[in-house]
Design an enzyme around this catalytic site. Structure first.
Site, PDB file in Angstrom:
ATOM      1  N   ASP A   7       0.865  -1.196   0.000  1.00 56.78           N
ATOM      2  CA  ASP A   7       0.000   0.000   0.000  1.00 56.78           C
ATOM      3  C   ASP A   7       0.893   1.235   0.000  1.00 56.78           C
ATOM      4  O   ASP A   7       2.068   1.172   0.371  1.00 56.78           O
ATOM      5  CB  ASP A   7      -0.923   0.027   1.233  1.00 56.78           C
ATOM      6  CG  ASP A   7      -1.832   1.261   1.220  1.00 56.78           C
ATOM      7  OD1 ASP A   7      -2.406   1.573   0.154  1.00 56.78           O
ATOM      8  OD2 ASP A   7      -1.952   1.933   2.254  1.00 56.78           O
ATOM      9  N   SER A   8       0.313   2.362  -0.402  1.00 55.62           N
ATOM     10  CA  SER A   8       1.068   3.614  -0.366  1.00 55.62           C
ATOM     11  C   SER A   8       1.465   3.960   1.073  1.00 55.62           C
ATOM     12  O   SER A   8       2.425   4.683   1.280  1.00 55.62           O
ATOM     13  CB  SER A   8       0.205   4.733  -0.935  1.00 55.62           C
ATOM     14  OG  SER A   8      -0.992   4.826  -0.180  1.00 55.62           O
ATOM     15  N   TYR A  39      -0.837   8.616  -2.390  1.00 59.11           N
ATOM     16  CA  TYR A  39      -0.780   8.462  -3.844  1.00 59.11           C
ATOM     17  C   TYR A  39      -2.013   9.069  -4.517  1.00 59.11           C
ATOM     18  O   TYR A  39      -2.013   9.310  -5.709  1.00 59.11           O
ATOM     19  CB  TYR A  39      -0.788   6.972  -4.212  1.00 59.11           C
ATOM     20  CG  TYR A  39       0.527   6.231  -4.100  1.00 59.11           C
ATOM     21  CD1 TYR A  39       1.636   6.769  -3.468  1.00 59.11           C
ATOM     22  CD2 TYR A  39       0.640   4.960  -4.663  1.00 59.11           C
ATOM     23  CE1 TYR A  39       2.820   6.047  -3.366  1.00 59.11           C
ATOM     24  CE2 TYR A  39       1.817   4.240  -4.584  1.00 59.11           C
ATOM     25  CZ  TYR A  39       2.901   4.780  -3.934  1.00 59.11           C
ATOM     26  OH  TYR A  39       4.067   4.063  -3.852  1.00 59.11           O
ATOM     27  N   GLY A  40      -3.077   9.245  -3.711  1.00 58.96           N
ATOM     28  CA  GLY A  40      -4.408   9.554  -4.241  1.00 58.96           C
ATOM     29  C   GLY A  40      -4.489  10.742  -5.181  1.00 58.96           C
ATOM     30  O   GLY A  40      -5.322  10.764  -6.071  1.00 58.96           O
ATOM     31  N   CYS A  70      -4.230  -1.379  -2.211  1.00 61.41           N
ATOM     32  CA  CYS A  70      -4.396   0.065  -2.388  1.00 61.41           C
ATOM     33  C   CYS A  70      -5.264   0.248  -3.628  1.00 61.41           C
ATOM     34  O   CYS A  70      -4.911  -0.253  -4.709  1.00 61.41           O
ATOM     35  CB  CYS A  70      -3.017   0.693  -2.586  1.00 61.41           C
ATOM     36  SG  CYS A  70      -3.053   2.435  -3.031  1.00 61.41           S
ATOM     37  N   ASN A  71      -6.374   0.929  -3.471  1.00 57.50           N
ATOM     38  CA  ASN A  71      -7.268   1.113  -4.618  1.00 57.50           C
ATOM     39  C   ASN A  71      -6.641   1.995  -5.675  1.00 57.50           C
ATOM     40  O   ASN A  71      -6.814   1.771  -6.865  1.00 57.50           O
ATOM     41  CB  ASN A  71      -8.577   1.753  -4.145  1.00 57.50           C
ATOM     42  CG  ASN A  71      -9.393   0.778  -3.333  1.00 57.50           C
ATOM     43  OD1 ASN A  71     -10.211   0.065  -3.869  1.00 57.50           O
ATOM     44  ND2 ASN A  71      -9.142   0.714  -2.035  1.00 57.50           N
ATOM     45  N   THR A  72      -5.911   3.026  -5.224  1.00 55.03           N
ATOM     46  CA  THR A  72      -5.311   3.952  -6.176  1.00 55.03           C
ATOM     47  C   THR A  72      -4.320   3.201  -7.065  1.00 55.03           C
ATOM     48  O   THR A  72      -4.321   3.356  -8.290  1.00 55.03           O
ATOM     49  CB  THR A  72      -4.609   5.097  -5.411  1.00 55.03           C
ATOM     50  OG1 THR A  72      -5.516   5.582  -4.414  1.00 55.03           O
ATOM     51  CG2 THR A  72      -4.217   6.214  -6.322  1.00 55.03           C
ATOM     52  N   GLU A 155      -3.509   9.061   7.853  1.00 51.16           N
ATOM     53  CA  GLU A 155      -2.041   8.958   7.876  1.00 51.16           C
ATOM     54  C   GLU A 155      -1.457   9.766   9.032  1.00 51.16           C
ATOM     55  O   GLU A 155      -0.412   9.432   9.567  1.00 51.16           O
ATOM     56  CB  GLU A 155      -1.429   9.467   6.558  1.00 51.16           C
ATOM     57  CG  GLU A 155      -1.599   8.535   5.373  1.00 51.16           C
ATOM     58  CD  GLU A 155      -0.589   7.382   5.314  1.00 51.16           C
ATOM     59  OE1 GLU A 155       0.596   7.626   5.544  1.00 51.16           O
ATOM     60  OE2 GLU A 155      -1.006   6.240   5.047  1.00 51.16           O
ATOM     61  N   CYS A 189     -11.221   2.832  -0.436  1.00 49.60           N
ATOM     62  CA  CYS A 189      -9.838   3.197  -0.125  1.00 49.60           C
ATOM     63  C   CYS A 189      -9.496   2.459   1.155  1.00 49.60           C
ATOM     64  O   CYS A 189     -10.292   2.464   2.114  1.00 49.60           O
ATOM     65  CB  CYS A 189      -9.695   4.705   0.078  1.00 49.60           C
ATOM     66  SG  CYS A 189      -8.079   5.168   0.749  1.00 49.60           S
ATOM     67  N   THR A 190      -8.330   1.836   1.169  1.00 49.84           N
ATOM     68  CA  THR A 190      -8.013   0.960   2.298  1.00 49.84           C
ATOM     69  C   THR A 190      -7.722   1.730   3.594  1.00 49.84           C
ATOM     70  O   THR A 190      -7.618   1.137   4.659  1.00 49.84           O
ATOM     71  CB  THR A 190      -6.829   0.047   1.930  1.00 49.84           C
ATOM     72  OG1 THR A 190      -5.725   0.869   1.515  1.00 49.84           O
ATOM     73  CG2 THR A 190      -7.206  -0.891   0.815  1.00 49.84           C
ATOM     74  N   HIS A 191      -7.605   3.046   3.495  1.00 51.06           N
ATOM     75  CA  HIS A 191      -7.442   3.853   4.710  1.00 51.06           C
ATOM     76  C   HIS A 191      -8.777   4.090   5.431  1.00 51.06           C
ATOM     77  O   HIS A 191      -8.809   4.386   6.618  1.00 51.06           O
ATOM     78  CB  HIS A 191      -6.865   5.228   4.377  1.00 51.06           C
ATOM     79  CG  HIS A 191      -5.391   5.238   4.101  1.00 51.06           C
ATOM     80  ND1 HIS A 191      -4.826   4.638   3.010  1.00 51.06           N
ATOM     81  CD2 HIS A 191      -4.369   5.799   4.799  1.00 51.06           C
ATOM     82  CE1 HIS A 191      -3.513   4.841   3.043  1.00 51.06           C
ATOM     83  NE2 HIS A 191      -3.212   5.545   4.114  1.00 51.06           N
TER      84      HIS A 191
HETATM   85  N1  DGL Z   1      -4.935   3.411   0.638  1.00 45.62           N
HETATM   86  C1  DGL Z   1      -4.919   3.800  -0.714  1.00 45.62           C
HETATM   87  C2  DGL Z   1      -6.165   3.404  -1.468  1.00 45.62           C
HETATM   88  O1  DGL Z   1      -6.752   2.428  -1.136  1.00 45.62           O
HETATM   89  C3  DGL Z   1      -4.662   5.203  -1.082  1.00 45.62           C
HETATM   90  C4  DGL Z   1      -4.164   6.144  -0.180  1.00 45.62           C
HETATM   91  C5  DGL Z   1      -3.365   7.192  -0.860  1.00 45.62           C
HETATM   92  O2  DGL Z   1      -3.933   8.165  -1.372  1.00 45.62           O
HETATM   93  O3  DGL Z   1      -2.145   7.015  -0.856  1.00 45.62           O
HETATM   94  O4  DGL Z   1      -6.575   4.038  -2.389  1.00 45.62           O
END
Ligand code: DGL
Length: 364
Positions: A7-8, A39-40, A70-72, A155, A189-191
């Site tokens: 993941d990011s 990363y988003g 990570c979805n992104t 974060e 988003c996994t966050h």
């Molecule tokens: N956790 C990541 C996701 O699922 C993205 C978080 C990020 O923006 O880095 O998209």
């Protein structure tokens, strides 16, 4: 060999936690690119480049299978990595994402067939969820909405702060105003599972709120049961290791909060994959110099404008065009950025050639 989870930042830990709950027997190696998260809001090229670096780092450490938790990264890099990079790196290795397993679980959960997707700006801009959903069940309507502040809140350990209340309310109000028939919200988003209590409290019990961890874990269990060639290569000692690109103490402290257990990570640096590809590129330049190579060189230079490899390639291009002093200036810039740059060799070769011609000129 461990299963790699990438993941990011910290978000993928919510996926790791559920995967370990479902499949505790396997060994796992988690990598968070915390130094470069989020990363988003980053461009397609950067997310792809960073994700490929991370995948390579996990492959180098023995992973046969890597999950982009990570979805992104799944939205912006998975397809290119699967189609273009894996065949070159090692066709027996696998990289899987989190979007398809999530979408596969959605038909049937929404009575109104109206789903709301909350995700990063990158995931929303890619429309990956809408495209997958269209293939899965064209009767479902999916409304995508970007929540750019949620990842930074998580974060920075602010998921329980009043600031988080404000932004939860803001994005939920916005998405529900776009489609009043939504009865299911997907946390794409996994966050976001770190905000699930606030989200559920705000939307009330009539709204379903779906997070991905358990869905991805179930889909991985199914995948491993169908792919023995991969499954047999996965270590089964219940091991768990962590890598981060940030300060490891900081990672250990925040990550332990995500997975409710102690974390001892190791810091690594991710490298641009262009370094390992340079020799291949140089070979192809030699074959096609000069005209055919110019667009290829320009594309490379645009992609890595301030990289020492880009300066080296610029030098090679100028040399090919007969612009010798420009070539040498670029080689020198490359060496300034990286004293071990390959430009050193190119500069040496350039000097040798110039010496040769000078001699030739002096002694016709
Ligand atoms: N956790 C990541 C996701 O699922 C993205 C978080 C990020 O923006 O880095 O998209």
């Amino acid at each position: 060999m461990p299963i790699g989870i990438f993941d990011s930042g910290y978000g993928g830990l919510t996926i790791l936690k559920e995967i370990r709950r479902r499949l505790p027997q396997y060994d796992y190696l988690y990598l968070g690119d915390n130094a470069r998260a989020p990363y988003g809001s980053r461009s397609f090229e950067l997310v792809y480049d960073f994700t490929l670096q991370a995948v390579n780092a996990l492959f180098e450490r023995g992973c046969q299978l890597v999950i982009l938790a990570c979805n992104t990264a799944s939205a912006k890099a998975l397809r290119s990595i699967q189609q273009n990079d894996l065949p070159k790196i090692d066709p027996s290795k696998r990289v899987l994402g989190v979007i398809r397993p999530t979408v596969e679980a959605l038909p049937g959960v929404s009575a109104s067939k109206h789903i709301g997707l909350l995700a990063t700006p990158g995931t929303v801009a890619s429309h990956s969820y809408a495209l997958e959903m269209e293939k899965m069940d064209p009767e479902m309507t999916i409304t995508e909405h970007a929540c750019p502040m949620w990842v930074p809140l998580v974060e920075n350990n602010e998921a329980n702060s009043p600031g988080a209340d404000y932004f939860v309310k803001k994005y939920i109000d916005e998405i529900l105003a776009k489609d009043t028939l939504i009865d299911t919200l997907v946390l794409g988003c996994t966050h976001y599972p770190l905000l699930i209590e606030k989200i559920s409290e705000y939307v009330g019990s009539d709204m379903k709120v779906i997070s991905q961890g358990a869905l991805v874990a179930e889909s991985l269990a199914d995948y491993l049961s169908r792919h023995h060639e991969i499954e047999t290569k996965c270590g089964k000692e219940g091991g768990l290791k962590f890598l981060t690109t940030e300060n490891q103490e900081k990672f250990d402290e925040i990550a332990s909060f995500f997975i409710d257990s102690e974390v001892h990570s190791q810091r690594i640096t991710l490298q641009s994959p262009c370094r390992s590809e340079t020799s291949e590129l140089l070979e192809s330049i030699k074959e096609h110099m000069p005209e055919e190579a110019i667009p290829l060189l320009d594309a490379f230079i645009t992609l890595y404008p301030s990289d020492d490899e880009a300066y080296t390639i610029r030098g090679i291009k100028h040399w090919a065009l007969g612009q010798r002093s420009l070539a040498i200036n670029n080689y020198l810039s490359a060496i300034r950025i990286n004293p071990e740059s390959r430009a050193k060799m190119a500069l040496q070769a350039a000097n040798d050639i110039l010496d040769y011609y000078n001699k030739d000129l002096l002694n016709p």
